[in-house]
Design a protein around this motif. Structure first.
Motif, PDB file in Angstrom:
ATOM      1  N   ARG A 186      35.448  50.666  44.532  1.00 28.00           N
ATOM      2  CA  ARG A 186      35.537  50.693  43.073  1.00 28.00           C
ATOM      3  C   ARG A 186      34.256  50.141  42.451  1.00 28.00           C
ATOM      4  O   ARG A 186      33.514  49.424  43.105  1.00 28.00           O
ATOM      5  CB  ARG A 186      36.750  49.886  42.610  1.00 28.00           C
ATOM      6  CG  ARG A 186      38.073  50.507  43.052  1.00 28.00           C
ATOM      7  CD  ARG A 186      39.246  49.632  42.664  1.00 28.00           C
ATOM      8  NE  ARG A 186      40.507  50.237  43.092  1.00 28.00           N
ATOM      9  CZ  ARG A 186      41.689  49.663  42.942  1.00 28.00           C
ATOM     10  NH1 ARG A 186      41.778  48.450  42.398  1.00 28.00           N
ATOM     11  NH2 ARG A 186      42.789  50.286  43.350  1.00 28.00           N
ATOM     12  N   ARG A 211      39.510  45.536  33.063  1.00 32.28           N
ATOM     13  CA  ARG A 211      40.570  44.808  33.766  1.00 32.28           C
ATOM     14  C   ARG A 211      41.718  45.746  34.128  1.00 32.28           C
ATOM     15  O   ARG A 211      42.238  45.724  35.250  1.00 32.28           O
ATOM     16  CB  ARG A 211      41.077  43.663  32.892  1.00 32.28           C
ATOM     17  CG  ARG A 211      42.135  42.808  33.606  1.00 32.28           C
ATOM     18  CD  ARG A 211      42.596  41.647  32.725  1.00 32.28           C
ATOM     19  NE  ARG A 211      43.352  42.096  31.556  1.00 32.28           N
ATOM     20  CZ  ARG A 211      42.893  42.087  30.311  1.00 32.28           C
ATOM     21  NH1 ARG A 211      41.673  41.613  30.047  1.00 32.28           N
ATOM     22  NH2 ARG A 211      43.639  42.510  29.302  1.00 32.28           N
ATOM     23  N   GLN A 214      40.611  48.348  36.877  1.00 31.11           N
ATOM     24  CA  GLN A 214      40.266  47.735  38.169  1.00 31.11           C
ATOM     25  C   GLN A 214      39.072  48.429  38.839  1.00 31.11           C
ATOM     26  O   GLN A 214      38.964  48.496  40.061  1.00 31.11           O
ATOM     27  CB  GLN A 214      41.476  47.756  39.112  1.00 31.11           C
ATOM     28  CG  GLN A 214      42.663  46.990  38.578  1.00 31.11           C
ATOM     29  CD  GLN A 214      43.879  47.088  39.474  1.00 31.11           C
ATOM     30  OE1 GLN A 214      43.766  47.333  40.666  1.00 31.11           O
ATOM     31  NE2 GLN A 214      45.057  46.913  38.904  1.00 31.11           N
ATOM     32  N   ASP A 235      51.851  46.151  35.126  1.00 32.82           N
ATOM     33  CA  ASP A 235      50.602  45.926  35.852  1.00 32.82           C
ATOM     34  C   ASP A 235      50.698  46.060  37.369  1.00 32.82           C
ATOM     35  O   ASP A 235      49.744  46.514  37.988  1.00 32.82           O
ATOM     36  CB  ASP A 235      50.030  44.534  35.523  1.00 32.82           C
ATOM     37  CG  ASP A 235      49.430  44.507  34.124  1.00 32.82           C
ATOM     38  OD1 ASP A 235      49.312  45.605  33.536  1.00 32.82           O
ATOM     39  OD2 ASP A 235      49.112  43.418  33.640  1.00 32.82           O
ATOM     40  N   VAL A 239      46.625  51.433  40.806  1.00 33.71           N
ATOM     41  CA  VAL A 239      45.874  51.983  39.688  1.00 33.71           C
ATOM     42  C   VAL A 239      46.051  53.489  39.583  1.00 33.71           C
ATOM     43  O   VAL A 239      46.129  54.042  38.479  1.00 33.71           O
ATOM     44  CB  VAL A 239      44.380  51.597  39.808  1.00 33.71           C
ATOM     45  CG1 VAL A 239      43.731  52.272  41.004  1.00 33.71           C
ATOM     46  CG2 VAL A 239      43.628  51.942  38.522  1.00 33.71           C
TER      47      VAL A 239
END
Length: 870
Positions: A186, A211, A214, A235, A239
């Motif tokens: 990432r 945030r 990610q 959350d 992702v």
């Protein structure tokens, strides 16, 4: 623009530059989660190549909806170069036409790996024509199994072709490829900040988007495009799931008919716009209803296709609909589908309960895939058919068919799982027997021949007559090769098959009865692979070599890749006995590579163990240990004999004798290698000062040698007699017989022992003749410990040993270089060599280019005078 990918771009650019400037080839797998930027890197690679003037780019994208359509990916990849198929070697062209479902394709080319070789040749031809060729495969985790196998077969053989193959796959799926992987991480905070700044995301919102995303590039882009909203999910979700949820939220805001069009497109999966529009009429929708999705940046519509901008959008469109909507869409597409494979896929997706009609259509689709050598695809279709089959017996039969196809595709563990699922459902004894044969094959491939024998014998009792005979023959063969003598006898008691009876006589040491049966079977026309095994039992090295050479040639001409490893293993045994050690190394190296390519990784240990005797002859203890470290039965038999031979060579006579005693009393005492070890046992016992221990071994070997009538065996038996009687006549007889024999190492050993006897008899001048001959052979075979002994003996006669002969130029070649050079010396063209060795023509030229300096020559013309035929 790409952010934070400088390292990855540099690596890919280097591969492209080397393909262009140095004609090197490479394959690389980009690995990472959804949205990490794999597709962007593939696009960048294409742009880099085209900016440098390259024109040959082939692309394919794995489509989840087509993962059960044999060669769907290959059709996509090669569609624009189909006109080049005519330039391929005949077997390759035929295999590729079969794979691409060409109506004019011949029906006798059924080896799926030849399609991979054809892809390699085609890519190499493109690279030869105006620069490097680039093959890009995205979403490889969704490739159909047949395409994946073909492309990986090609990728593993890239050498000097000017070809670069780049695959992109998610973290799960497309595993075990053997390709180098480049994991994509990432984005770091700095690169993510740059990306958002370039998209005019307000500074105050960037921290939250970073945030929430990610560092996933797709998440960054989508969360930013959505006005910095985060998806309606908690959350803790991964992702990728949160990005999917964000897409689902965006789709939910579109008009109902637009959502319906997206669902139809997602269910159809292939992006075929005419099919989508025909199905859409059922729901009162049309092309105009896609406009809102286009404006929202969710799909692209061009020509006759519609494409989701990212696979996660397709997932969101499909998963966002309720089950009844999905079923209705699949049924609508099935009703209007022209292609039978498309029709059955959607009928199966719409089926909520077992349905024999749908199951039968899936079975028909599986058979179509099987006929195109798409065994992995066919297996998946049979599994799906089994799930929808109401009748337990029919379901079991389809699971068994799936297991058999899975085994053919090389997945041993999955084949076992499927057969275990089928087993409790079957009630018909004959059907259970057939499934038992598959269980046995799985166990043998796993390296447990005893379990395989037990299963075959148990199930043969309930099999149909023809199946029963074949199963007992297979069981006897497994038992023989693994040294399971009691099972051979039990099987013989239940079978009237001549081969089984011949083996049983061998087990009872009734060689005068067993070997004539084996010889008679060998004289009959039949399967050349079985014939080579018969010749191996007889110790007829030249027959083994001739039979395996002819069969290997047939496999190569017809592209029967999967059959070659066993043929090459048997060929290597004959080559070793004939003193052709370099050729044996080449045969084993090729067999190991092909076994791995065909999914039979477990065979590698057994194949490598075939070279254990070479390591023993050369006195290389470390290599012997490495070659036999993971050798399952029957490779362990070769290993035991080789270790004993090494002990004998190194003067560890007591150790050799203990090991040889174990072989003589052990389960493999009747194998050809073990019988030869009986001769070693005689020498070890004599040198250890215990000649009485050698007499049973001598009697056993002499009886076998007389029954086999092979000159080399009779010569070795005479040598053993000479050792035990300390007389010259047996030595002279052995020397005469060796002149007609085929095993140079055994001849040299006899000459060494005869020379030693003559020197002890104070006939030093006479001793020098056999010792010089032995030294010449040991030098050629690189038999270091035996060579040291022979030189010491020659010095003891008063003659200084000649300077070591220069190593053969062929010894400097790699196994593959040797194969290429031998074929080139026979006048075979590079293109023909490439077809035979499953390489590209450019790779063949590369190997010749590397070989010429090692051989001290500069052209093909000099090869014929340098090399003798193998």
């Amino acid at each position: 623009m790409l952010y934070g990918r400088n390292t990855e771009r540099t690596r890919i650019s280097t591969l492209l530059a080397e393909a262009r400037d140095h004609r090197r080839s490479a394959a690389l797998l980009l690995r990472g989660e959804a949205g990490i930027g794999k597709s962007a890197l593939l696009d960048d690679a294409e742009a880099t190549l085209r900016a440098a003037g390259g024109t040959h780019v082939l692309r394919a994208v794995g489509v989840e909806a087509e993962s059960n359509l044999a060669y769907a990916g290959l059709n996509q990849l090669l569609w624009h170069v189909r006109d080049r198929l005519g330039a391929l070697p005949a077997a390759q062209a035929a295999a590729l036409r079969t794979a691409l479902d060409d109506p004019g394709a011949p029906t006798d080319h059924r080896d799926r790996f030849t399609a991979g070789l054809a892809v390699l040749t085609l890519l190499a031809d493109l690279a030869e024509d105006r620069g490097p060729a680039l093959c890009l495969v995205d979403d490889a985790q969704w490739l159909d199994g047949a395409t994946a196998q073909a492309l990986l077969f090609a990728a593993r053989r890239l050498t000097a072709d000017g070809v670069v193959m780049l695959f992109a796959a998610r973290d799960t799926g497309f595993t075990g490829t053997g390709l180098p992987e480049l994991p994509l991480e990432r984005l770091g905070a700095r690169d993510a900040e740059r990306m958002l700044a370039d998209r005019d995301v307000p500074r105050a919102a960037r921290a939250r988007v970073i945030r929430e995303s990610q560092g996933n590039p797709l998440a960054l882009r989508e969360f930013a495009a959505a006005g910095q909203r985060t998806p309606s999910t908690p959350d803790p979700l991964p992702v990728a799931d949160r990005v999917t949820a964000a897409f689902r939220d965006r789709i939910a805001e579109l008009p109902d008919k637009t959502q319906a069009m997206l669902l139809i497109a997602a269910a159809e999966g292939r992006g075929h716009l005419p099919t989508l529009l025909r199905a859409a009429r059922r729901f009162g929708a049309d092309l105009t209803d896609l406009a809102a999705a286009e404006r929202a940046g969710l799909v692209d519509v061009s020509g006759r296709s519609v494409a989701f901008r990212h696979p996660l959008i397709l997932t969101a469109a499909y998963q966002g609909a309720v089950a009844t909507q999905r079923i209705a869409v699949h049924q609508a597409i099935a009703d209007i589908a022209d292609d039978p494979d498309c029709r059955v896929r959607h009928r199966a997706s719409a089926a909520m309960v077992p349905d024999e009609d749908v199951a039968k259509e899936l079975e028909d689709a599986a058979e179509r895939a099987r006929n195109r050598t798409g065994y992995a695809t066919a297996s998946a279709l049979y599994r799906q058919a089994a799930e929808l089959t109401p009748d337990a017996q029919a379901r079991a039969a389809r699971l068994a068919a799936a297991a058999d196809l899975t085994l053919q595709a090389g997945n041993v563990e999955e084949a076992e799982r499927l057969s275990a699922s089928a087993d409790p459902l079957l009630t018909d004894p004959a059907a259970r027997a057939r499934l038992g044969r598959l269980h046995a094959t799985v166990e043998f491939e796993r390296g447990d021949p005893r379990a395989a024998v037990r299963m075959l014998v148990e199930h043969a009792a309930h099999a149909a007559p023809d199946d029963r005979t074949a199963m007992l023959r297979d069981a006897a063969n497994y038992a023989w090769t693994s040294g399971n003598a009691p099972s051979v006898l039990r099987i013989a008691a239940a079978s009237d098959d001549p081969y089984v009876r011949g083996l049983a006589h061998q087990v009872r040491d009734e060689h005068d009865r067993g070997l004539p049966i084996i010889a008679d079977l060998l004289a009959r026309p039949g399967d050349p692979v079985r014939a080579a095994q018969l010749a191996l039992i007889l110790g007829d090295d030249r027959a083994v070599l001739d039979l395996t050479a002819a069969e290997a040639d047939r496999c190569r001409r017809h592209g029967l890749v999967a059959a070659l490893p066993n043929v090459l293993q048997t060929q290597a045994h004959a080559q070793i006995m004939l003193g052709l050690h370099a050729d044996a190394e080449a045969s084993v190296a090729e067999a190991v590579a092909l076994a791995r390519d065909t999914g039979l990784d477990r065979r590698a240990g057994r194949l490598r163990a075939a070279l254990a005797r070479v390591a023993a002859i050369e006195g290389d203890e470390d290599r012997l240990r490495d070659l036999t470290a993971d050798a399952p039965p029957p490779g362990g038999g070769f290993a035991d004999s080789a270790r004993a031979l090494l002990d004998l060579a190194l003067g560890r006579h007591d150790d050799a004798l203990r090991r040889l005693d174990d072989i003589a009393a052990g389960p493999r005492r009747h194998g050809t290698h073990a019988l030869l070890s009986a001769a070693d046992q005689v020498e070890a016992a004599v040198r250890a000062g215990a000649p009485d221990l050698a007499r049973p071994a001598h009697e056993r070997f002499r009886a076998w040698a007389r029954a086999s009538a092979q000159p080399w065996a009779l010569a070795v038996a005479a040598r053993c007699e000479a050792l035990l009687t300390d007389a010259e006549e047996p030595f002279k007889l052995a020397a005469d017989l060796h002149e007609r024999s085929t095993r140079p190492f055994e001849k040299a050993r006899t000459e060494l022992l005869y020379g030693e006897w003559l020197r002890r008899a104070r006939r030093r001048s006479d001793a020098r003749v056999p010792l010089r001959s032995a030294i010449e052979t040991f030098e050629r075979l690189r038999a270091a410990p035996w060579l040291d002994r022979a030189r010491a003996e020659l010095r003891a006669t008063g003659e200084s040993a000649a300077a070591p002969a220069a190593p053969s130029a062929l010894d400097r070649l790699t196994p593959q270089e040797l194969q290429v050079v031998r074929l080139a010396a026979e006048g075979t063209s590079s293109r023909e060599i490439a077809a035979q060795l499953f390489l590209s023509p450019r790779t063949v030229e590369y190997h010749l280019y590397k070989a010429y300096p090692k051989l001290g020559i500069s052209s093909r013309k000099e090869l014929s005078t340098l090399l003798e035929p193998a």
